[in-house]
Scaffold this active site. Sequence first.
Site, PDB file in Angstrom:
ATOM      1  N   LYS A 105       3.996 -30.983  45.242  1.00  0.00           N
ATOM      2  CA  LYS A 105       2.784 -31.007  46.069  1.00  0.00           C
ATOM      3  C   LYS A 105       1.492 -30.752  45.294  1.00  0.00           C
ATOM      4  CE  LYS A 105       4.791 -29.609  50.412  1.00  0.00           C
ATOM      5  NZ  LYS A 105       4.804 -28.575  51.430  1.00  0.00           N
ATOM      6  N   GLY A 124       9.768 -22.993  36.947  1.00  0.00           N
ATOM      7  CA  GLY A 124      11.227 -22.987  37.137  1.00  0.00           C
ATOM      8  C   GLY A 124      11.871 -24.354  36.999  1.00  0.00           C
ATOM      9  N   GLY A 130       5.165 -18.576  39.036  1.00  0.00           N
ATOM     10  CA  GLY A 130       3.850 -18.337  39.631  1.00  0.00           C
ATOM     11  C   GLY A 130       2.876 -17.741  38.629  1.00  0.00           C
ATOM     12  N   ARG A 141      16.572 -14.689  32.127  1.00  0.00           N
ATOM     13  CA  ARG A 141      15.542 -13.636  32.247  1.00  0.00           C
ATOM     14  C   ARG A 141      15.994 -12.326  31.607  1.00  0.00           C
ATOM     15  NH1 ARG A 141      13.384 -14.890  38.230  1.00  0.00           N
ATOM     16  NH2 ARG A 141      11.817 -16.413  37.619  1.00  0.00           N
TER      17      ARG A 141
END
Length: 384
Positions: A192, A337, A360, A34
């Site tokens: 999920k 990620g 996200g 990052r």
Amino acid sequence: MINLSSLEIKNKNLVIRVDMNVPISGDKVLDTTRITACIPTINYALKNNAKILLVSHLGRPTESVFEDQFSLKPVAACLSEIIDESVEVVDQLDSKKIFNSASRVQILENIRFFKGEKDNSDELGSILGSLGHIYVFDAFGTAHRKQASTHSAIKHASIACAGLLMEKENSFLSQALNVDDRPYLAVIGGAKVSTKLELIKHISNVADHIIVGGGIANTFLKASGKNIGTSLVEDSMLDVAKNILNHKKIILPKRVVTSKTFKGENVNKKSIHDILESEMILDACLEQEVISLIYSAKTILWNGPMGVFENIYFEEGTRELAKAIATSEAFSIAGGGETLSAINKYIKLDDVSYCSTGGGAFLEFMEGKVLPSIEVLNSKEIGS
Ligand code: AMP
């Protein structure tokens, strides 16, 4: 959206919101990805003789408390080594002090130490927005959060623009939503359905085929009447999964890797029709049909592993998928990620046309949402 490259920044004072939320142990940065992603904007500003104050968050500290474990000092030391330039850490929002310093690059202590960040306060936003001449937003990874440094500061700045990373993310990810080059193949995996539901729904409107793997596939398999033994499943999502299956674009695994435990005992490769009550599905085999779709695709979007790839017994599906994407000639975009970990593990970042830095933020962008930072950047005109 105003881009940094379209502004005159010579000798200007820039406040740059970056995402340097990196893993740290003691005073050592464990993964510099990052930080490296912010270097083009920092170097561009330095080349133009601008002075820089970087603003970032790190972890989840308690607001108004300066906690050592969430300090950006290790990040400053790491950045200083990368750009070969001293990086001073400041803990006061005092514009005169900051930009009168001899240092060309400074970094503000963790913005989440400051009161008002979380609540998107106008007070903190107007201080941040008016500290320098230009407020540069380059933190794509936090663009989905409406906070003082990611929203209010942009709103209050007399000039606010997107940094080079932000411009790149926006342009590549927009390409993946407005695809001309077909067939367009989406590959969606992970744990999920609930966290990927909006993505699957939105992408099913734009992609030609969607390969579903990972724990997500279990819920779809159960919804289509298959026995999945003791596999991870979200029963509350079964009706939604049935509806999505009506789209006919979803391709589910036909052969899988099973085991009774996560440890790798009694590992078997078998047809999806032969799963025992006592077994879990922990990886998906890459069928010839899927490989052919990857090679014939002109555009590929990838998010989420095909199995529990952290364990060598269940990594094959994700590894073979990564290799197939690396050798395909499609324009490929990956994000998230775990997906980037898999890319780093089995291929190289350069093997994919574009790897997003967002987790996200990447998912929300791909769900077709307008991220709060992008929305407010879009509303800015020079001098507004
Ligand atoms: P996500 O962050 O939603 O992309 O999920 C990534 C996680 O999903 C990884 O840590 C995998 O271990 C996990 N995962 C993938 N396939 C399965 C599976 N079949 N059963 C349980 N977990 C899985």
